[in-house]
Design an enzyme around this catalytic site. Structure first.
Site, PDB file in Angstrom:
ATOM      1  N   ASN A  91       0.812  -0.972  -0.166  1.00 57.49           N
ATOM      2  CA  ASN A  91       0.056  -0.008  -0.024  1.00 57.49           C
ATOM      3  C   ASN A  91       0.875   1.192  -0.027  1.00 57.49           C
ATOM      4  OD1 ASN A  91      -2.764   1.172   2.234  1.00 57.49           O
ATOM      5  ND2 ASN A  91      -2.372   1.608   0.084  1.00 57.49           N
ATOM      6  N   CYS A 103      -5.306   6.388   7.980  1.00 58.77           N
ATOM      7  CA  CYS A 103      -4.483   5.169   7.194  1.00 58.77           C
ATOM      8  C   CYS A 103      -3.578   4.636   7.912  1.00 58.77           C
ATOM      9  CB  CYS A 103      -3.992   5.672   5.869  1.00 58.77           C
ATOM     10  SG  CYS A 103      -3.319   4.349   4.890  1.00 58.77           S
ATOM     11  N   HIS A 125     -15.808   1.384   7.190  1.00 63.09           N
ATOM     12  CA  HIS A 125     -15.565  -0.157   6.943  1.00 63.09           C
ATOM     13  C   HIS A 125     -16.760  -0.960   6.747  1.00 63.09           C
ATOM     14  CE1 HIS A 125     -11.064   0.296   6.581  1.00 63.09           C
ATOM     15  NE2 HIS A 125     -11.334   0.918   7.511  1.00 63.09           N
ATOM     16  N   CYS A 152      -4.465  -2.620   3.794  1.00 63.15           N
ATOM     17  CA  CYS A 152      -5.068  -1.433   4.316  1.00 63.15           C
ATOM     18  C   CYS A 152      -5.578  -1.716   5.734  1.00 63.15           C
ATOM     19  CB  CYS A 152      -6.674  -1.538   3.786  1.00 63.15           C
ATOM     20  SG  CYS A 152      -7.402  -0.185   4.683  1.00 63.15           S
ATOM     21  N   GLY A 205      -8.728  -1.348   7.485  1.00 64.38           N
ATOM     22  CA  GLY A 205      -9.396  -2.389   6.872  1.00 64.38           C
ATOM     23  C   GLY A 205      -9.128  -3.611   7.638  1.00 64.38           C
TER      24      GLY A 205
END
Length: 283
Positions: free
Chosen positions: A11, A90, A169, A227, A230
């Site tokens: 990522n 993030c 999410h 993620c 996530g």
């Protein structure tokens, strides 16, 4: 304009250092003559140009490392998705920020407090044995939030499980993660009317009591290799539904993240790597 390219399990992000207001560029939409990042936003067009993998540097997003506005914080993270929209938090990106500020001599501390649009996050920088190099970062991801209005979502279903870890999410359980047509399904979740601010969607298969496999469709960035928020949402969902123990290895396309939900403290911890790809200058 100087930049550093970094990634957390694939990522990837373009890191711009605004801690000393040194980024000065004549491009429209990017000026840092003012004191802080809040007063000098990147334009969506410029972010899209940076993140373009054919005509730009190429990345899932842009991170600006800023001076903190909060009196207790060490630094502030400003995050932009590849489509130019802004994100509040993030997990992979904040690990990259932690490694960046230490490697570039911005701090000598290995325990940091980082300000984001989703609040304050504590980082523990972990050094490679017998070196001064940061090899991984443990992040206190805070308390999972299931309140529909906070995600936001106009409903709360058992499947998908909706949870906010700083970002919204929707966790969906599937029988086959590898062959999932995510390019077809992901956008339908992201832009569905029931998610008025869009949503990140994790497609998950529980492998055993300690392991889950996932792929993720991120709002503003499409499918990414990993993620962090996530993975935390997946672990929380699996634990909440009795599918795993409180410590879960989440297997992503880019690698593994270790997630722990301390239910007594109601706090989620994420541990994973942060890696430098290259640095450069855009003219």
């Amino acid at each position: 304009m100087e930049f550093v390219k970094m990634h957390g399990l694939g990522n990837d992000f373009i890191i711009l250092d605004d801690t000393d207001n040194r980024q000065k560029n004549g491009r429209e939409g990017f000026e840092t003559e003012k004191h802080c990042c809040e007063e000098s936003e990147l334009s969506p067009e410029l972010v899209r140009h940076f993140c373009d993998r054919h005509r730009g540097i190429g990345a899932d997003g842009v991170i600006r490392v800023c001076n903190a506005g909060h009196p207790l914080a060490d630094f502030r993270m400003k995050l932009y998705n590849a489509d130019g929209s802004q994100a509040r938090m993030c997990g992979n990106g904040i690990r990259c920020l932690g490694k960046y500020v230490y490697d570039h001599g911005k701090t000598e501390k290995v325990n940091l407090l980082i300000e984001t649009d989703a609040g304050l996050y504590r980082l523990q920088l972990i050094k490679k044995e017998d070196t001064d190099r940061i090899c991984s970062v443990r992040v206190d991801m805070g308390t999972p939030d299931f309140v529909p209005e906070h995600i936001p979502a106009r409903f709360l279903l058992f499947r998908p499980v909706c949870v906010s870890m700083g970002n919204p999410h929707a966790v969906v359980y599937v029988d086959d993660v590898d062959n999932l047509p995510i390019e077809e399904i992901g956008p339908k979740f992201e832009s569905h009317e029931r998610f008025p601010r869009r949503v990140n969607t994790e497609f998950v298969k529980v492998l055993d009591r300690h392991t889950a496999q996932m792929r993720v469709w991120e709002r503003g960035s499409a499918e990414t290799l990993a993620c962090g928020t996530g993975a935390c949402a997946v672990a929380v969902s699996c634990i909440l539904n009795g599918l795993t123990e409180d410590e879960v290895t989440v297997k992503l396309l880019g690698g593994d993240l270790e997630i722990q939900w301390d239910q007594e403290k109601n706090t989620v911890y994420m541990t994973g790597p942060a890696t430098v790809v290259f640095d450069g200058e855009l003219k």
